[in-house]
Design an enzyme around this catalytic site. Structure first.
Site, PDB file in Angstrom:
ATOM      1  NE  ARG A   1      25.471 -20.647 -29.788  1.00 49.26           N
ATOM      2  CZ  ARG A   1      24.302 -20.462 -29.165  1.00 49.26           C
ATOM      3  NH1 ARG A   1      24.129 -20.946 -27.932  1.00 49.26           N
ATOM      4  NH2 ARG A   1      23.320 -19.818 -29.755  1.00 49.26           N
TER       5      ARG A   1
ATOM      6  CE  LYS B   1      26.938 -17.244 -30.188  1.00 50.93           C
ATOM      7  NZ  LYS B   1      26.770 -16.788 -31.581  1.00 50.93           N
TER       8      LYS B   1
ATOM      9  CG  HIS C   1      28.985 -23.743 -35.855  1.00 50.19           C
ATOM     10  ND1 HIS C   1      28.469 -23.455 -34.608  1.00 50.19           N
ATOM     11  CD2 HIS C   1      28.308 -22.948 -36.727  1.00 50.19           C
ATOM     12  CE1 HIS C   1      27.532 -22.529 -34.720  1.00 50.19           C
ATOM     13  NE2 HIS C   1      27.414 -22.207 -35.988  1.00 50.19           N
TER      14      HIS C   1
ATOM     15  NE  ARG D   1      24.679 -24.011 -32.670  1.00 47.21           N
ATOM     16  CZ  ARG D   1      23.790 -23.771 -31.716  1.00 47.21           C
ATOM     17  NH1 ARG D   1      23.582 -24.678 -30.768  1.00 47.21           N
ATOM     18  NH2 ARG D   1      23.098 -22.648 -31.698  1.00 47.21           N
TER      19      ARG D   1
ATOM     20  CG  HIS E   1      19.242 -19.919 -32.959  1.00 48.59           C
ATOM     21  ND1 HIS E   1      18.914 -20.664 -34.082  1.00 48.59           N
ATOM     22  CD2 HIS E   1      20.586 -20.070 -32.796  1.00 48.59           C
ATOM     23  CE1 HIS E   1      20.018 -21.228 -34.554  1.00 48.59           C
ATOM     24  NE2 HIS E   1      21.031 -20.881 -33.800  1.00 48.59           N
TER      25      HIS E   1
ATOM     26  CE1 TYR F   1      21.531 -25.300 -38.969  1.00 52.84           C
ATOM     27  CE2 TYR F   1      20.301 -23.730 -37.654  1.00 52.84           C
ATOM     28  CZ  TYR F   1      21.473 -24.401 -37.920  1.00 52.84           C
ATOM     29  OH  TYR F   1      22.570 -24.177 -37.153  1.00 52.84           O
TER      30      TYR F   1
END
Length: 292
Positions: free
Chosen positions: A147, A171, A236, A239, A262, A271
């Site tokens: 990220r 995150k 992004h 990514r 994730h 995806y």
């Protein structure tokens, strides 16, 4: 803001941070939504179903995605209040339930990514520190799927010495290991030779690190020099390209989830739409009845 409303919001956000590991940006967004709702209702902690109807009217012109975010924040908030005994009822069923369809990610194809690297490598070959840095940033965006915030805030000691991995804090403060290709390691080594001395960040800028906005700017400048539409290129998007091209190459979805950091496999599954052609070809080639 009412004192009770403020106390309830603070307690809810503290729970998100402590128990769910919510990121600072997520907590800030929830606070904005809840405080805005408190301003409309007078005391969000004691809001009624009628107050929810008033909020829905206030939100009538919002985009579905914004409406979904605000409704979700309030539903979680009232669920917390009920669980903690702050109130006995939950008025949130009166909130709107928009179906916000998650947009499919924009993806660069192999040729477009190749054009970015051709220009970045040519410019880095001239030895200018900014160009050498650009190539290192590009290698980590596309080669490791970082990220933007993860990339610009990398500490200097994150650069691997022997093991071909970076330890990333993503995150919610969650850590993960991501691979660093030989190409990326070579680009990082070149950058370390010309990197300004001092500072604790891998990509320093003044007394801190390179900013996310600046990263966007220099990447889009590279896109323009490579003959691509700058609006189509961002950290992004690279990514997304990392994830998409790995799937095309046969990567397992669970592995991809780990690499991207994730928390939920459902986030990674977005995806799979781009890999539909490969899956159809696989069935046609490998199914027992394919040649009958």
């Amino acid at each position: 803001m009412s004192g009770r409303g403020r106390d309830a919001i603070d307690a809810f956000l503290a729970m998100l941070a402590a128990e769910r590991g919510a990121a600072a940006n997520t907590i800030a967004a929830y606070r904005r939504d809840l405080e805005a709702s408190d301003a409309v209702t007078g005391n969000i902690a004691a809001a009624t179903r009628e107050d929810m109807v008033r909020l829905a009217h206030e939100w009538r012109d919002l985009a579905p995605s914004s409406l979904a975010r605000k409704s979700s924040a309030l539903r979680q908030f009232f669920g917390f209040l009920v669980d903690e005994g702050w109130r006995d009822d939950d008025p949130s069923p009166a909130l709107p339930k928009p179906k916000a369809r998650r947009p499919l990610p924009r993806v660069l194809d192999h040729e477009e990514v190749g054009r970015l690297f051709v220009v970045a490598e040519e410019e880095a070959g001239e030895g200018r520190p900014e160009a050498v840095r650009m190539l290192a940033l590009l290698e980590l965006l596309y080669g490791s799927g970082l990220r933007a915030t993860e990339l610009v805030s990398l500490p200097l000691n994150a650069v691997p010495r022997d093991a071909p991995f970076l330890t990333i804090t993503g995150k919610g403060g969650q850590q993960r290991m991501v691979p660093v290709s030989q190409r990326a390691r070579a680009a990082l080594s070149a950058w370390l030779r010309v990197r300004p001395h001092g500072g604790r960040f891998l990509f320093p800028s003044r007394d801190k690190h390179l900013g996310r906005v600046r990263l966007f700017q220099i990447l889009r400048g590279l896109a323009g020099r490579a003959g691509l539409d700058p609006a189509k290129v961002s950290p992004h998007v690279l990514r997304h390209a990392f994830a998409t091209h790995l799937l095309e190459g046969g990567a397992d979805l669970r592995v991809l989830q780990t690499l991207l950091g994730h928390a939920d496999i459902a986030t990674t599954q977005i995806y799979t739409h781009v890999d539909a052609a490969r899956l159809v070809a696989l069935v046609n080639r490998r199914h027992p009845l394919a040649n009958n």
